[in-house]
Each structure stands twice: as C-alpha cells, then as structure tokens.
Design a protein around this motif. Structure first.
Motif, PDB file in Angstrom:
ATOM      1  N   VAL A 185       0.837  -1.207   0.000  1.00 10.57           N
ATOM      2  CA  VAL A 185       0.000   0.000   0.000  1.00 10.57           C
ATOM      3  C   VAL A 185       0.867   1.251   0.000  1.00 10.57           C
ATOM      4  O   VAL A 185       0.583   2.239  -0.700  1.00 10.57           O
ATOM      5  N   GLU A 186       1.959   1.230   0.733  1.00 10.56           N
ATOM      6  CA  GLU A 186       2.859   2.390   0.767  1.00 10.56           C
ATOM      7  C   GLU A 186       3.623   2.536  -0.548  1.00 10.56           C
ATOM      8  O   GLU A 186       3.777   3.648  -1.069  1.00 10.56           O
ATOM      9  N   VAL A 187       4.087   1.419  -1.091  1.00  7.74           N
ATOM     10  CA  VAL A 187       4.845   1.475  -2.347  1.00  7.74           C
ATOM     11  C   VAL A 187       3.963   2.013  -3.472  1.00  7.74           C
ATOM     12  O   VAL A 187       4.398   2.855  -4.277  1.00  7.74           O
ATOM     13  N   ALA A 188       2.703   1.571  -3.520  1.00  8.98           N
ATOM     14  CA  ALA A 188       1.796   1.984  -4.600  1.00  8.98           C
ATOM     15  C   ALA A 188       1.458   3.465  -4.529  1.00  8.98           C
ATOM     16  O   ALA A 188       0.964   4.032  -5.512  1.00  8.98           O
ATOM     17  N   ARG A 189       1.725   4.094  -3.386  1.00 12.59           N
ATOM     18  CA  ARG A 189       1.487   5.538  -3.263  1.00 12.59           C
ATOM     19  C   ARG A 189       2.717   6.354  -3.618  1.00 12.59           C
ATOM     20  O   ARG A 189       2.637   7.565  -3.748  1.00 12.59           O
ATOM     21  N   ARG A 211      -9.200  -0.997  -4.713  1.00 12.77           N
ATOM     22  CA  ARG A 211     -10.148  -0.036  -4.126  1.00 12.77           C
ATOM     23  C   ARG A 211     -10.509  -0.464  -2.714  1.00 12.77           C
ATOM     24  O   ARG A 211     -10.661   0.363  -1.814  1.00 12.77           O
ATOM     25  N   HIS A 212     -10.648  -1.776  -2.524  1.00 13.16           N
ATOM     26  CA  HIS A 212     -11.023  -2.309  -1.217  1.00 13.16           C
ATOM     27  C   HIS A 212      -9.948  -2.011  -0.166  1.00 13.16           C
ATOM     28  O   HIS A 212     -10.275  -1.780   1.013  1.00 13.16           O
ATOM     29  N   ILE A 213      -8.677  -2.010  -0.555  1.00 11.02           N
ATOM     30  CA  ILE A 213      -7.606  -1.770   0.420  1.00 11.02           C
ATOM     31  C   ILE A 213      -7.141  -0.313   0.422  1.00 11.02           C
ATOM     32  O   ILE A 213      -6.135   0.033   1.043  1.00 11.02           O
ATOM     33  N   GLY A 214      -7.875   0.560  -0.286  1.00  6.89           N
ATOM     34  CA  GLY A 214      -7.638   1.988  -0.182  1.00  6.89           C
ATOM     35  C   GLY A 214      -6.573   2.559  -1.091  1.00  6.89           C
ATOM     36  O   GLY A 214      -6.030   3.632  -0.815  1.00  6.89           O
ATOM     37  N   ILE A 215      -6.265   1.884  -2.196  1.00  5.53           N
ATOM     38  CA  ILE A 215      -5.287   2.408  -3.160  1.00  5.53           C
ATOM     39  C   ILE A 215      -6.043   3.121  -4.281  1.00  5.53           C
ATOM     40  O   ILE A 215      -6.946   2.545  -4.894  1.00  5.53           O
ATOM     41  N   ASP A 216      -5.672   4.361  -4.529  1.00  5.70           N
ATOM     42  CA  ASP A 216      -6.285   5.144  -5.608  1.00  5.70           C
ATOM     43  C   ASP A 216      -5.162   5.667  -6.506  1.00  5.70           C
ATOM     44  O   ASP A 216      -4.783   6.832  -6.450  1.00  5.70           O
TER      45      ASP A 216
END
Length: 317
Positions: A185-189, A211-216
């Motif tokens: 999640v941090e890497v994808a941001r 979307r379920h884990i909050g990545i946009d």
C-alpha cells in the motif's frame, strides 16, 4: 386427433425373436444369459400389448402362431434398424473423440497446459489448445468452437453450460528490489501502479481489490501480458499486482523483483473455472480437473517456492 402409438419394448422383442429361433424358452434364456422367468415375463408383456397370444403352446417344439409369425416378420427388420442406430451413435461418439478443442486463459495455458497435453495424449486423435482472454474463450465454448474452456470468471447461461470451480489463487504484490520489505500500500502511493489491460477479467478483479484496500493510483501503464508488466517492475518503473501462475509464466524476471506484503482480504484472489456444455465431455472434464490440481501441487507451487521462498503460505486453494 391422432393418438400416440405405444412404445415398442425392444428388449421384449429381442426375447420373442430368440424364442422363435431356438423354439424353446429354456434355450432362449441360455442364449440371452437371463432367467427363464424373465423370458416368460417378456413374452407376457408382448402378448398383453398386442392383445393376443403369440405362440401355439400345444406344440413342441414351441412355434409362433399366425399372430406370432406376423410379429416375427416385422420384428427382425425393426431390431436390425435399432442395431444400426446404436452403431451410428457409437461411431459418432468415436468420431467426436478424434478432435478435442480446449481454450484456456494465457497463464493457465503457459503453466499447466503442457502437463495437460501430456495427460490427454491418446484421449483424442487430434488435440488443439488455444489461449486467450476469458470473454473470448467462454464465448467460443458457447458457440461450439471449443469443447472445454478454462476461464477466470464466467457469466454463461447455467442451463446451457456447466461451470466447475477448479481452484483459486491469491494475488501477490511485486515491487522493485529498491522497495523490498515495504508494505505494498505504501509502495503503490510512491511509485506508479502498473496494471493489466482493463479488458482482462484479472484486471477488473485487481481493481476491485485495490479499491477495497484503499489504493487510488492513476492509470499510467497497462499491459495484456505479464512479461512487459514484470519487466517494468524489475527496471524500477513501478509496482504491480499479479498472481502465482503469472509469475511462473514470466519467471525470468523474478530474480529482479521483490514481494511486498498485502492486507488480508477475501477479494485478494482470482478463481479458475472449467466450463463445458451440459451433458458433454464429462469424463474428459474430470480428467482435466484432476490433472490441473495435481500439476499445481506437484509442479507449479514447488517451482515457484524454489525461486521465491517468500511467497505466502497458501498460494492456491
């Protein structure tokens, strides 16, 4: 209004002809391999259906009477025709086994496909296996261009097509070696999220999960195949969500990427389904399913864990 003719009991008719030819119910029972009481029952059924006795039981050896002779004349060609029909059906079934057409999604064809071909050698004279996207493969099955199909999702008509869950595989996150150890999640941001093409079912499933884990993450790179996707991750240009079979399909990139932890979620997996038209290819479908599961456990998973020991414990279920 025309009435419907009563059904003809071909078994009883065969018994009748055999009794006529052997002139004995005892001998007919021996020839047909059934009991004498079964012979008598069949004759009674025929006599009841035709409303008349068929044998002159005062004579020895047993002989058909006038009504019986008429039935005997009609029965022989009718039984011969029934045998021809049965032979034609068997011949058609044998001919259908001369060609077996299987469609699979690419990652399944590339990883499990070779073992499947080896398993099915000898089952059909001509085996053809095609790979493609799930919508195309499932449509080809419905249109009779394929006999069996392996898809990652299906919305086919259950009245026409049998859908069997083969197995599920969990999503795995891959990141550049420079980001090893960081949560996905941090890497994808912080770097681009490289995606599969959105015309793929897998891409749609990945989108629901992120979307379920909050990545946009904005859309920047999309690919139909795993090879260019992993190539970009290996070069440090982004991160990606993929699956174990896709990793194995592009295994030459694995030394240059790292796995990243993912949050637990029921959406973090994709499912494989085996499709066949109702009433067709049931035995071959079972053979395919057994081979797929065996190959996963004995070949695919050990190979992946040897290359990437940090893979999650439950890759497939």
């Amino acid at each position: 209004m025309n009435s419907i003719a009563p059904p003809i009991d071909l078994r009883a008719l065969q018994v009748f002809v055999t009794v006529c030819e052997t002139a004995s119910m005892t001998e007919a029972a021996r020839v047909l391999g059934i009991s004498q009481s079964a012979i008598s029952q069949c004759i009674k059924v025929l006599e009841r259906e035709h409303g008349d006795v068929l044998f002159d039981r005062q004579m020895r050896p047993l002989r058909p009477n006038a009504a019986g002779r008429v039935l005997l004349d009609r029965a022989r060609p009718l039984l011969a025709h029934a045998r021809d029909v049965a032979l034609s059906v068997r011949a058609a079934t044998k001919a259908s086994l001369s060609l077996l057409r299987i469609g699979c999604v690419d990652s399944f064809a590339a990883t499990i496909g070779p073992a499947l071909v080896e398993q099915l050698v000898g089952t059909a004279e001509n085996l053809r296996m095609w790979s493609g996207l799930t919508p195309m493969v499932s449509e080809q099955l419905v249109n009779r261009e394929l006999d069996l199909a392996v898809c990652t999702e299906s919305t086919v008509d259950p009245e026409r097509v049998t859908q069997q869950l083969l197995f599920s595989e969990r999503f795995v996150a891959v990141v550049p070696l420079s980001h090893a150890g960081a949560p996905f999640v941090e890497v994808a941001r912080s770097i681009p999220l490289i995606r599969y093409s959105r015309r793929q079912v897998t891409a749609q499933q990945v989108e629901r999960f992120i979307r379920h884990i909050g990545i946009d993450a904005p859309a920047m790179y999309e690919f139909d195949a795993t090879d260019p996707l992993l190539s970009l991750v290996a070069s440090g240009r982004g991160c990606a969500l993929t699956t174990p079979l896709c990793l194995l399909q592009a295994r030459h990139h694995l030394p240059n990427v790292s796995l990243a932890p993912l949050p637990e979620s029921p959406l973090a997996k994709r499912h494989f389904f085996l499709l066949r038209r109702n009433g067709e290819w049931e035995d071959i479908a079972k053979l395919l399913a057994d081979c797929a599961i065996r190959t996963l456990r004995n070949e695919v998973e050990p190979t992946l864990r040897k290359v990437m020991p940090a893979l999650p414990l439950e890759l497939f279920n």
